[in-house]
Design an enzyme around this catalytic site. Structure first.
Site, PDB file in Angstrom:
ATOM      1  N   ARG A 166       0.877  -1.232  -0.046  1.00 60.85           N
ATOM      2  CA  ARG A 166       0.047  -0.060   0.129  1.00 60.85           C
ATOM      3  C   ARG A 166       0.988   1.354  -0.013  1.00 60.85           C
ATOM      4  O   ARG A 166       0.402   2.059   0.734  1.00 60.85           O
ATOM      5  CB  ARG A 166      -1.088   0.131   1.169  1.00 60.85           C
ATOM      6  CG  ARG A 166      -1.733  -0.965   1.372  1.00 60.85           C
ATOM      7  CD  ARG A 166      -3.069  -1.009   0.440  1.00 60.85           C
ATOM      8  NE  ARG A 166      -3.813  -2.203   0.595  1.00 60.85           N
ATOM      9  CZ  ARG A 166      -4.027  -3.421   0.240  1.00 60.85           C
ATOM     10  NH1 ARG A 166      -2.901  -3.599  -0.899  1.00 60.85           N
ATOM     11  NH2 ARG A 166      -4.810  -4.216   0.702  1.00 60.85           N
ATOM     12  N   SER A 239     -10.999  -0.393   2.844  1.00 58.66           N
ATOM     13  CA  SER A 239     -10.307  -0.541   4.061  1.00 58.66           C
ATOM     14  C   SER A 239      -9.886   0.688   4.795  1.00 58.66           C
ATOM     15  O   SER A 239      -9.073   1.428   3.964  1.00 58.66           O
ATOM     16  CB  SER A 239      -8.970  -1.525   3.880  1.00 58.66           C
ATOM     17  OG  SER A 239      -9.282  -2.705   3.370  1.00 58.66           O
ATOM     18  N   GLU A 335      -5.363   4.238   5.950  1.00 53.50           N
ATOM     19  CA  GLU A 335      -4.940   4.243   4.672  1.00 53.50           C
ATOM     20  C   GLU A 335      -5.609   5.237   3.681  1.00 53.50           C
ATOM     21  O   GLU A 335      -4.693   5.556   2.840  1.00 53.50           O
ATOM     22  CB  GLU A 335      -5.668   2.773   4.346  1.00 53.50           C
ATOM     23  CG  GLU A 335      -4.989   2.320   2.682  1.00 53.50           C
ATOM     24  CD  GLU A 335      -5.872   1.030   2.339  1.00 53.50           C
ATOM     25  OE1 GLU A 335      -5.159   0.025   2.866  1.00 53.50           O
ATOM     26  OE2 GLU A 335      -6.306   1.189   1.234  1.00 53.50           O
TER      27      GLU A 335
HETATM   28  P1  FAD Z   1      -8.436   9.107  -5.310  1.00 51.63           P
HETATM   29  O1  FAD Z   1      -9.098   8.630  -4.093  1.00 51.63           O
HETATM   30  O2  FAD Z   1      -9.026  10.085  -6.154  1.00 51.63           O
HETATM   31  O3  FAD Z   1      -6.988   9.561  -4.976  1.00 51.63           O
HETATM   32  C1  FAD Z   1      -6.083   8.819  -3.973  1.00 51.63           C
HETATM   33  C2  FAD Z   1      -4.808   9.328  -3.808  1.00 51.63           C
HETATM   34  O4  FAD Z   1      -4.086   9.418  -5.192  1.00 51.63           O
HETATM   35  C3  FAD Z   1      -4.995  11.083  -3.690  1.00 51.63           C
HETATM   36  O5  FAD Z   1      -3.836  11.219  -2.529  1.00 51.63           O
HETATM   37  C4  FAD Z   1      -4.807  11.730  -4.936  1.00 51.63           C
HETATM   38  O6  FAD Z   1      -4.382  13.032  -4.901  1.00 51.63           O
HETATM   39  C5  FAD Z   1      -3.881  10.772  -5.620  1.00 51.63           C
HETATM   40  N1  FAD Z   1      -3.960  10.769  -7.175  1.00 51.63           N
HETATM   41  C6  FAD Z   1      -5.447  10.194  -7.863  1.00 51.63           C
HETATM   42  N2  FAD Z   1      -5.073  10.384  -9.071  1.00 51.63           N
HETATM   43  C7  FAD Z   1      -3.625  10.679  -9.225  1.00 51.63           C
HETATM   44  C8  FAD Z   1      -2.915  10.893 -10.429  1.00 51.63           C
HETATM   45  N3  FAD Z   1      -3.692  10.522 -11.789  1.00 51.63           N
HETATM   46  N4  FAD Z   1      -1.808  11.517 -10.537  1.00 51.63           N
HETATM   47  C9  FAD Z   1      -1.113  11.574  -9.205  1.00 51.63           C
HETATM   48  N5  FAD Z   1      -1.777  11.414  -7.929  1.00 51.63           N
HETATM   49  C10 FAD Z   1      -3.346  11.033  -7.962  1.00 51.63           C
HETATM   50  N6  FAD Z   1      -7.612  -0.392  -2.609  1.00 51.63           N
HETATM   51  C11 FAD Z   1      -6.606  -1.434  -2.602  1.00 51.63           C
HETATM   52  O7  FAD Z   1      -5.535  -1.312  -2.651  1.00 51.63           O
HETATM   53  N7  FAD Z   1      -7.255  -2.646  -2.826  1.00 51.63           N
HETATM   54  C12 FAD Z   1      -8.648  -2.962  -2.672  1.00 51.63           C
HETATM   55  O8  FAD Z   1      -9.197  -4.164  -3.057  1.00 51.63           O
HETATM   56  C13 FAD Z   1      -9.328  -1.823  -2.565  1.00 51.63           C
HETATM   57  N8  FAD Z   1     -10.978  -1.898  -2.390  1.00 51.63           N
HETATM   58  C14 FAD Z   1     -11.692  -0.897  -2.242  1.00 51.63           C
HETATM   59  C15 FAD Z   1     -12.997  -1.183  -1.961  1.00 51.63           C
HETATM   60  C16 FAD Z   1     -13.991   0.003  -1.925  1.00 51.63           C
HETATM   61  C17 FAD Z   1     -15.557  -0.245  -1.798  1.00 51.63           C
HETATM   62  C18 FAD Z   1     -13.477   1.154  -1.779  1.00 51.63           C
HETATM   63  C19 FAD Z   1     -14.469   2.466  -1.558  1.00 51.63           C
HETATM   64  C20 FAD Z   1     -12.000   1.465  -1.941  1.00 51.63           C
HETATM   65  C21 FAD Z   1     -11.090   0.375  -2.203  1.00 51.63           C
HETATM   66  N9  FAD Z   1      -9.848   0.558  -2.193  1.00 51.63           N
HETATM   67  C22 FAD Z   1      -8.945  -0.505  -2.438  1.00 51.63           C
HETATM   68  C23 FAD Z   1      -9.138   1.968  -2.004  1.00 51.63           C
HETATM   69  C24 FAD Z   1      -9.184   2.513  -3.653  1.00 51.63           C
HETATM   70  O9  FAD Z   1     -10.314   2.307  -4.508  1.00 51.63           O
HETATM   71  C25 FAD Z   1      -7.808   2.795  -4.331  1.00 51.63           C
HETATM   72  O10 FAD Z   1      -6.643   3.141  -3.509  1.00 51.63           O
HETATM   73  C26 FAD Z   1      -8.099   3.503  -5.769  1.00 51.63           C
HETATM   74  O11 FAD Z   1      -6.787   3.132  -6.423  1.00 51.63           O
HETATM   75  C27 FAD Z   1      -8.157   4.921  -5.462  1.00 51.63           C
HETATM   76  O12 FAD Z   1      -8.223   5.432  -6.706  1.00 51.63           O
HETATM   77  P2  FAD Z   1      -8.997   6.950  -6.853  1.00 51.63           P
HETATM   78  O13 FAD Z   1      -8.926   6.942  -8.318  1.00 51.63           O
HETATM   79  O14 FAD Z   1     -10.199   6.974  -6.341  1.00 51.63           O
HETATM   80  O15 FAD Z   1      -7.941   7.647  -6.206  1.00 51.63           O
HETATM   81  P1  NAP Z   2     -10.012 -11.457   3.958  1.00 51.11           P
HETATM   82  O1  NAP Z   2     -10.159 -12.241   2.903  1.00 51.11           O
HETATM   83  O2  NAP Z   2     -11.062 -11.492   5.157  1.00 51.11           O
HETATM   84  O3  NAP Z   2      -8.543 -11.521   4.768  1.00 51.11           O
HETATM   85  C1  NAP Z   2      -8.573 -10.761   6.032  1.00 51.11           C
HETATM   86  C2  NAP Z   2      -7.027 -10.285   5.901  1.00 51.11           C
HETATM   87  O4  NAP Z   2      -6.129 -11.073   6.078  1.00 51.11           O
HETATM   88  C3  NAP Z   2      -6.707  -9.297   4.657  1.00 51.11           C
HETATM   89  O5  NAP Z   2      -6.660  -8.228   5.046  1.00 51.11           O
HETATM   90  C4  NAP Z   2      -5.561 -10.081   3.997  1.00 51.11           C
HETATM   91  O6  NAP Z   2      -4.298  -9.284   3.977  1.00 51.11           O
HETATM   92  C5  NAP Z   2      -5.165 -11.113   4.980  1.00 51.11           C
HETATM   93  N1  NAP Z   2      -5.045 -12.276   4.342  1.00 51.11           N
HETATM   94  C6  NAP Z   2      -6.197 -13.065   3.779  1.00 51.11           C
HETATM   95  N2  NAP Z   2      -5.510 -14.611   3.238  1.00 51.11           N
HETATM   96  C7  NAP Z   2      -4.258 -14.168   3.068  1.00 51.11           C
HETATM   97  C8  NAP Z   2      -3.193 -15.133   2.726  1.00 51.11           C
HETATM   98  N3  NAP Z   2      -3.367 -16.324   2.298  1.00 51.11           N
HETATM   99  N4  NAP Z   2      -2.028 -14.748   2.947  1.00 51.11           N
HETATM  100  C9  NAP Z   2      -1.671 -13.526   3.327  1.00 51.11           C
HETATM  101  N5  NAP Z   2      -2.734 -12.605   3.902  1.00 51.11           N
HETATM  102  C10 NAP Z   2      -3.985 -12.942   3.746  1.00 51.11           C
HETATM  103  O7  NAP Z   2      -9.966  -9.736   3.437  1.00 51.11           O
HETATM  104  P2  NAP Z   2     -11.087  -8.929   3.033  1.00 51.11           P
HETATM  105  O8  NAP Z   2     -11.455  -7.778   3.640  1.00 51.11           O
HETATM  106  O9  NAP Z   2     -12.278  -9.781   2.358  1.00 51.11           O
HETATM  107  O10 NAP Z   2     -10.637  -8.301   1.519  1.00 51.11           O
HETATM  108  C11 NAP Z   2      -9.903  -9.113   0.754  1.00 51.11           C
HETATM  109  C12 NAP Z   2      -8.757  -8.680  -0.324  1.00 51.11           C
HETATM  110  O11 NAP Z   2      -9.366  -7.380  -0.806  1.00 51.11           O
HETATM  111  C13 NAP Z   2      -7.441  -8.336   0.576  1.00 51.11           C
HETATM  112  O12 NAP Z   2      -6.447  -8.641  -0.262  1.00 51.11           O
HETATM  113  C14 NAP Z   2      -7.745  -6.771   1.060  1.00 51.11           C
HETATM  114  O13 NAP Z   2      -6.479  -6.155   1.124  1.00 51.11           O
HETATM  115  C15 NAP Z   2      -8.333  -6.355  -0.469  1.00 51.11           C
HETATM  116  N6  NAP Z   2      -9.324  -5.231  -0.183  1.00 51.11           N
HETATM  117  C16 NAP Z   2      -8.826  -3.989   0.120  1.00 51.11           C
HETATM  118  C17 NAP Z   2      -9.206  -2.853   0.301  1.00 51.11           C
HETATM  119  C18 NAP Z   2      -8.830  -1.654   0.477  1.00 51.11           C
HETATM  120  O14 NAP Z   2      -9.487  -0.461   0.642  1.00 51.11           O
HETATM  121  N7  NAP Z   2      -7.440  -1.473   0.581  1.00 51.11           N
HETATM  122  C19 NAP Z   2     -10.701  -2.970   0.362  1.00 51.11           C
HETATM  123  C20 NAP Z   2     -11.305  -4.222   0.217  1.00 51.11           C
HETATM  124  C21 NAP Z   2     -10.631  -5.276   0.041  1.00 51.11           C
HETATM  125  P3  NAP Z   2      -4.292  -8.065   2.712  1.00 51.11           P
HETATM  126  O15 NAP Z   2      -5.177  -7.014   3.115  1.00 51.11           O
HETATM  127  O16 NAP Z   2      -2.788  -7.743   2.896  1.00 51.11           O
HETATM  128  O17 NAP Z   2      -4.339  -8.797   1.430  1.00 51.11           O
END
Ligand code: FAD
Ligand code: NAP
Length: 339
Positions: A166, A239, A335
């Site tokens: 991240r 998250s 995050e």
């Molecule tokens: P924004 O929220 O608009 O911006 C995020 C940051 O990036 C800000 O600091 C902004 O200034 C900067 N930024 C945006 N675009 C640019 C650009 N072109 N150049 C420079 N800076 C920029 N994240 C995960 O990693 N894994 C997941 O599984 C995941 N699941 C999600 C599920 C849900 C329901 C939600 C709501 C979010 C989830 N996220 C997840 C978080 C999010 O979707 C990601 O981080 C996504 O990449 C953000 O994209 P955005 O375009 O909405 O960015």
């Molecule tokens: P999950 O499957 O319930 O798992 C819970 C946590 O355990 C996750 O955060 C994941 O870490 C870790 N995990 C599960 N299986 C693993 C494995 N085999 N090895 C190492 N780590 C493991 O999680 P969830 O909330 O439903 O999300 C599923 C996936 O989508 C995850 O990878 C999560 O990161 C991603 N997600 C991210 C966001 C976001 O906003 N960043 C939002 C929704 C979902 P990791 O998170 O490090 O993968």
């Protein structure tokens, strides 16, 4: 002049928490020229420029005294194809999930585990988006960004992006780089990652023993739809906390007291704890204070039931951080990007 700059625009439709704050100025970039024009405008009128994509990783705690520039550039092109590896490039404003679907429809694999993540292509490198055992660094083939300090374009290789869990160079140098387009190296032959969480189990339940990349994408979409709130229905930013990395000794101490602790060993000897487990175990799951709450099905997700402010969400997050620190001696890091 093609850039349309508006004054006093509500950002409620432009952040997935649905927090209602005003941007002093707002514009959309449909080309590199628009980005340059917005930066020039900011310099001329001495207004900071905040670049956003889909707003799905933002926590807006006050009105934004800036020109908010929403990336809306579009375009997807194949740069090379040797019959097995295909390098594909997308403009920053392309919505992420439709881009993933487009690659799958072309028979390309590599992004399937990252299905249904909201946001844009350009923001994906910011925190090296990851899910179900895959991060974009695993298929990353380069990006082009505009350096706001020098005004020059720069192409980045994988090594130059400092990708980590991240995290990236672009997150470490906030506001310096505008990511314009991103490249991915995808495969015609699928190398699937099925061992993470419930992915294989879901496929087995569906009677699929030899899945395609599209099968994996669909399984992940169905799992995510069950667990995660749809921001169009219930405001959230996914998250809210990163999974903390702690020493093996601390993880063992917590496990001594809580044998059901969810923890994963890391290659460097540290343990990654599931932040969602810690928050749920501390009793926060389903908690609600006014319109700021902790999701009923996934304790890692903070939600806005309607009119929560960014400060109310931040306050809730800080209460959770304090409680987790006192109970488990673990520091949770937020995050979303806070403004
Ligand atoms: P924004 O929220 O608009 O911006 C995020 C940051 O990036 C800000 O600091 C902004 O200034 C900067 N930024 C945006 N675009 C640019 C650009 N072109 N150049 C420079 N800076 C920029 N994240 C995960 O990693 N894994 C997941 O599984 C995941 N699941 C999600 C599920 C849900 C329901 C939600 C709501 C979010 C989830 N996220 C997840 C978080 C999010 O979707 C990601 O981080 C996504 O990449 C953000 O994209 P955005 O375009 O909405 O960015
Ligand atoms: P999950 O499957 O319930 O798992 C819970 C946590 O355990 C996750 O955060 C994941 O870490 C870790 N995990 C599960 N299986 C693993 C494995 N085999 N090895 C190492 N780590 C493991 O999680 P969830 O909330 O439903 O999300 C599923 C996936 O989508 C995850 O990878 C999560 O990161 C991603 N997600 C991210 C966001 C976001 O906003 N960043 C939002 C929704 C979902 P990791 O998170 O490090 O993968």
């Amino acid at each position: 002049m093609s850039l349309q700059v508006q004054s006093q625009v509500s950002l409620k439709p432009f952040n997935s928490f649905g927090v209602d704050v005003q941007a002093r100025l707002f514009a959309e970039a449909h080309s590199d020229a628009d980005v340059r024009e917005a930066l020039a405008y900011g310099l001329e009128y001495k207004v900071p420029v905040l670049v956003i994509g889909g707003g799905s990783n933002l926590l807006l705690t006050a009105d934004i005294d800036s020109l908010v520039l929403r990336m809306a550039t579009r375009g997807i092109r194949v740069l090379s194809d040797d019959g097995s590896k295909v390098v594909i490039e997308a403009e920053a404003g392309e919505p992420w999930h439709p881009f993933v679907q487009h690659t799958l429809a072309q028979g390309l694999s590599g992004l399937e585990n990252l299905s249904l993540i909201p946001g844009t292509v350009g923001a994906a490198p910011m925190q090296n988006i990851g899910a179900y055992g895959v991060e974009i660094k695993d298929v990353f083939a380069g990006l082009t960004a505009l350096d706001r300090q020098s005004g020059e374009l720069r192409d980045f290789t994988l090594q130059e992006c400092n990708f980590a869990y991240r995290d990236s160079l672009f997150k470490q140098e906030p506001g310096r780089w505008v990511i314009l387009r991103v490249r991915f190296a995808l495969d015609r032959a699928a190398h699937l990652h099925l061992e993470y969480g419930p992915v294989r189990q879901r496929l087995t339940e569906q009677g699929i023993d030899h899945p395609t990349a599209t099968d994996v994408s669909q399984a992940i979409c169905s799992i995510r739809n069950e667990k995660l709130p749809d921001p169009a229905v219930l405001g959230n930013a996914g998250s809210f906390f990163k999974n903390p990395l702690v020493s093996a000794a601390l993880a063992a101490r917590i496990k001594g007291e809580y044998p059901d602790l969810v923890a994963y060993a890391q290659p460097d000897g540290q343990m990654k704890l599931a932040a969602g487990w810690l928050i749920e175990r501390a009793g926060w799951k389903g908690f609600r204070d006014a319109d700021a709450g902790v999701h009923k099905l996934q304790a890692l997700v903070l939600v806005n039931y309607g009119s929560a402010t960014g400060l109310q969400l931040l306050n809730l997050a800080q209460r959770i951080q304090k409680d987790i620190s006192e109970r488990f001696h673990v520091d949770l890091e937020m995050e979303p990007n806070r403004y």
